[in-house]
Design an enzyme around this catalytic site. Structure first.
Site, PDB file in Angstrom:
ATOM      1  N   SER A 146      -0.520   1.988   5.049  1.00  0.00           N
ATOM      2  CA  SER A 146       0.426   2.156   3.933  1.00  0.00           C
ATOM      3  C   SER A 146       1.697   2.808   4.465  1.00  0.00           C
ATOM      4  O   SER A 146       1.648   3.571   5.446  1.00  0.00           O
ATOM      5  CB  SER A 146      -0.193   3.072   2.875  1.00  0.00           C
ATOM      6  OG  SER A 146       0.782   3.474   1.930  1.00  0.00           O
ATOM      7  N   TYR A 159      -4.335  11.335   1.317  1.00  0.00           N
ATOM      8  CA  TYR A 159      -4.340   9.868   1.488  1.00  0.00           C
ATOM      9  C   TYR A 159      -3.332   9.480   2.580  1.00  0.00           C
ATOM     10  O   TYR A 159      -3.630   8.656   3.451  1.00  0.00           O
ATOM     11  CB  TYR A 159      -3.986   9.218   0.148  1.00  0.00           C
ATOM     12  CG  TYR A 159      -3.697   7.737   0.188  1.00  0.00           C
ATOM     13  CD1 TYR A 159      -4.720   6.802   0.220  1.00  0.00           C
ATOM     14  CD2 TYR A 159      -2.382   7.262   0.165  1.00  0.00           C
ATOM     15  CE1 TYR A 159      -4.460   5.438   0.234  1.00  0.00           C
ATOM     16  CE2 TYR A 159      -2.101   5.910   0.174  1.00  0.00           C
ATOM     17  CZ  TYR A 159      -3.141   4.997   0.205  1.00  0.00           C
ATOM     18  OH  TYR A 159      -2.867   3.649   0.219  1.00  0.00           O
ATOM     19  N   LYS A 163      -3.768   7.491   6.162  1.00  0.00           N
ATOM     20  CA  LYS A 163      -3.060   6.252   6.498  1.00  0.00           C
ATOM     21  C   LYS A 163      -2.271   6.414   7.805  1.00  0.00           C
ATOM     22  O   LYS A 163      -2.108   5.463   8.565  1.00  0.00           O
ATOM     23  CB  LYS A 163      -2.158   5.836   5.332  1.00  0.00           C
ATOM     24  CG  LYS A 163      -2.938   5.402   4.091  1.00  0.00           C
ATOM     25  CD  LYS A 163      -3.817   4.199   4.400  1.00  0.00           C
ATOM     26  CE  LYS A 163      -4.514   3.613   3.197  1.00  0.00           C
ATOM     27  NZ  LYS A 163      -5.273   2.394   3.494  1.00  0.00           N
TER      28      LYS A 163
HETATM   29  N1  LIG Z   1      -1.223  -1.417  -3.901  1.00  0.00           N
HETATM   30  C1  LIG Z   1      -0.373  -0.697  -3.210  1.00  0.00           C
HETATM   31  O1  LIG Z   1       0.720  -0.349  -3.684  1.00  0.00           O
HETATM   32  C2  LIG Z   1      -0.707  -0.317  -1.786  1.00  0.00           C
HETATM   33  C3  LIG Z   1       0.325   0.214  -1.004  1.00  0.00           C
HETATM   34  C4  LIG Z   1       0.057   0.560   0.301  1.00  0.00           C
HETATM   35  C5  LIG Z   1      -1.213   0.372   0.828  1.00  0.00           C
HETATM   36  N2  LIG Z   1      -2.201  -0.140   0.038  1.00  0.00           N
HETATM   37  C6  LIG Z   1      -3.525  -0.326   0.651  1.00  0.00           C
HETATM   38  O2  LIG Z   1      -3.954  -1.645   0.433  1.00  0.00           O
HETATM   39  C7  LIG Z   1      -5.374  -1.684   0.504  1.00  0.00           C
HETATM   40  C8  LIG Z   1      -5.928  -2.521  -0.626  1.00  0.00           C
HETATM   41  O3  LIG Z   1      -5.554  -1.946  -1.856  1.00  0.00           O
HETATM   42  P1  LIG Z   1      -5.163  -2.798  -3.138  1.00  0.00           P
HETATM   43  O4  LIG Z   1      -3.882  -2.263  -3.616  1.00  0.00           O
HETATM   44  O5  LIG Z   1      -5.298  -4.252  -2.888  1.00  0.00           O
HETATM   45  O6  LIG Z   1      -6.299  -2.273  -4.146  1.00  0.00           O
HETATM   46  P2  LIG Z   1      -7.191  -2.979  -5.271  1.00  0.00           P
HETATM   47  O7  LIG Z   1      -6.513  -4.168  -5.842  1.00  0.00           O
HETATM   48  O8  LIG Z   1      -7.591  -1.894  -6.178  1.00  0.00           O
HETATM   49  O9  LIG Z   1      -8.453  -3.482  -4.422  1.00  0.00           O
HETATM   50  C9  LIG Z   1      -9.274  -2.573  -3.778  1.00  0.00           C
HETATM   51  C10 LIG Z   1     -10.461  -3.315  -3.209  1.00  0.00           C
HETATM   52  O10 LIG Z   1     -11.268  -2.402  -2.450  1.00  0.00           O
HETATM   53  C11 LIG Z   1     -12.595  -2.404  -2.981  1.00  0.00           C
HETATM   54  N3  LIG Z   1     -13.155  -1.067  -2.792  1.00  0.00           N
HETATM   55  C12 LIG Z   1     -12.810   0.084  -3.389  1.00  0.00           C
HETATM   56  N4  LIG Z   1     -13.560   1.097  -2.920  1.00  0.00           N
HETATM   57  C13 LIG Z   1     -14.399   0.569  -2.005  1.00  0.00           C
HETATM   58  C14 LIG Z   1     -15.433   1.093  -1.184  1.00  0.00           C
HETATM   59  N5  LIG Z   1     -15.768   2.380  -1.211  1.00  0.00           N
HETATM   60  N6  LIG Z   1     -16.091   0.248  -0.354  1.00  0.00           N
HETATM   61  C15 LIG Z   1     -15.779  -1.067  -0.320  1.00  0.00           C
HETATM   62  N7  LIG Z   1     -14.820  -1.622  -1.067  1.00  0.00           N
HETATM   63  C16 LIG Z   1     -14.133  -0.805  -1.913  1.00  0.00           C
HETATM   64  C17 LIG Z   1     -12.461  -2.868  -4.428  1.00  0.00           C
HETATM   65  O11 LIG Z   1     -13.626  -3.511  -4.942  1.00  0.00           O
HETATM   66  P3  LIG Z   1     -14.916  -2.745  -5.539  1.00  0.00           P
HETATM   67  O12 LIG Z   1     -14.438  -1.869  -6.636  1.00  0.00           O
HETATM   68  O13 LIG Z   1     -15.812  -3.865  -5.995  1.00  0.00           O
HETATM   69  O14 LIG Z   1     -15.539  -1.988  -4.397  1.00  0.00           O
HETATM   70  C18 LIG Z   1     -11.357  -3.906  -4.261  1.00  0.00           C
HETATM   71  O15 LIG Z   1     -11.892  -5.124  -3.767  1.00  0.00           O
HETATM   72  C19 LIG Z   1      -5.840  -0.220   0.540  1.00  0.00           C
HETATM   73  O16 LIG Z   1      -6.122   0.132   1.880  1.00  0.00           O
HETATM   74  C20 LIG Z   1      -4.614   0.545   0.072  1.00  0.00           C
HETATM   75  O17 LIG Z   1      -4.579   1.851   0.579  1.00  0.00           O
HETATM   76  C21 LIG Z   1      -1.974  -0.492  -1.256  1.00  0.00           C
END
Ligand SMILES: NC(=O)c1ccc[n+]([C@@H]2O[C@H](COP(=O)([O-])OP(=O)(O)OC[C@H]3O[C@@H](n4cnc5c(N)ncnc54)[C@H](OP(=O)(O)O)[C@@H]3O)[C@@H](O)[C@H]2O)c1
Length: 254
Positions: A146, A159, A163
């Site tokens: 991130s 967090y 990262k």
């Molecule tokens: N969205 C943003 O703005 C943003 C920005 C920077 C970085 N990121 C990074 O992008 C990545 C993905 O995030 P996203 O935004 O796509 O989130 P998201 O849409 O909420 O998806 C999260 C995914 O991770 C799974 N998950 C959550 N906890 C878990 C666990 N303990 N073990 C296995 N799977 C788990 C969830 O499914 P289940 O609930 O079924 O487990 C879901 O498939 C993360 O690393 C996040 O830090 C996101």
């Protein structure tokens, strides 16, 4: 056959039941890869897996896994090998952040949970897939980090530490295994419209605060991260290792 072709490759993607992980799984399959769709909830994964298999028969498999549990990570790797034979690409995408607030009030339990899931699990999973990648002298490990890892934060500091550690993790992996043609890179998204970041884009005032200083004047979509993962997994990214790809609409440079 293009530089971005993933035919014959098998990829594990954690957190692939929605958001960025789902987008990566769909684009990987579109580029020819077998994909293992993984998250804690099998039903949610199955929806993605079934829809990929409708379009690209036999390309997707669900293996549920909580990244915080080492045995479940090993099962994810074992089931992938049983079904598809090998693992060529690992995408450590799942992460968590159970605490929002000043770091001085962050409970030890939350601190440990964040560091364990967002850093140690990636270290474990990488070590589980590395032996076969090293033997074949080919492999790509991608960690979804991130832009939070590039900045200080008054509210999601722990967090952000996790990262930032992911950036160092890929640098270490790159140095340790580059001579065997195993590459490791991080992707650093800015604000992306997913469930994980809902609190940051659902409120119009908070959304306006972040988009007003972003050159592209908007937040990103999950699919706008997937192309970078295809690049890093494929021959297009063959000379790239140890790096962090920032994809944030320009937020960090403005
Ligand atoms: N969205 C943003 O703005 C943003 C920005 C920077 C970085 N990121 C990074 O992008 C990545 C993905 O995030 P996203 O935004 O796509 O989130 P998201 O849409 O909420 O998806 C999260 C995914 O991770 C799974 N998950 C959550 N906890 C878990 C666990 N303990 N073990 C296995 N799977 C788990 C969830 O499914 P289940 O609930 O079924 O487990 C879901 O498939 C993360 O690393 C996040 O830090 C996101």
């Amino acid at each position: 056959m293009t530089l971005f072709d993933l035919s014959g490759k098998t990829a594990i993607i954690t957190g692939a039941s929605r958001g960025i992980g789902e987008a990566i799984a769909r684009r990987f399959a579109q580029h020819g890869a077998n994909v293992v769709v993984s998250s804690r909830k099998a039903d949610a994964c199955d929806e993605v897996t079934n829809s990929i298999n409708e379009e690209y028969p036999g390309k997707a498999l669900t293996v549920p896994c909580n990244i915080s549990e080492k045995e479940q990570l090993q099962n994810l790797v074992d089931k992938t090998r049983e079904h598809f034979g090998q693992i060529d690409v690992l995408v450590c995408n799942a992460a968590l952040n159970p605490y929002f607030g000043p770091a001085m009030d962050c409970p030890d339990e939350a601190f440990d949970k964040i560091m364990s899931a967002n850093v140690k699990s990636n270290h474990w999973l990488a070590n589980m897939v590395l032996p076969e990648m090293l033997e074949r002298e080919n492999g790509s490990i991608i960690i979804v980090s991130s832009i939070g890892g590039l900045k200080g934060s008054p509210v999601i500091g722990t967090y952000c530490i996790s990262k930032a550690a992911d950036f160092q993790l890929v640098r270490n992996l790159a140095v340790e295994h580059g001579s065997k043609n195993v590459r490791a890179n991080a992707i650093a998204p800015g604000l992306i419209k997913t469930y994980f970041a809902k609190a940051l884009w659902d409120n119009p005032d908070i959304l306006e605060q972040s988009t007003s200083t972003t050159p592209l004047k908007r937040i990103g979509l999950p699919d706008e991260i997937a192309g970078a993962a295809v690049f890093l997994a494929s021959d297009a990214g063959a000379f790239m290792t140890g790096q962090q790809m920032v994809i944030d609409g320009g937020q960090t440079i403005s």
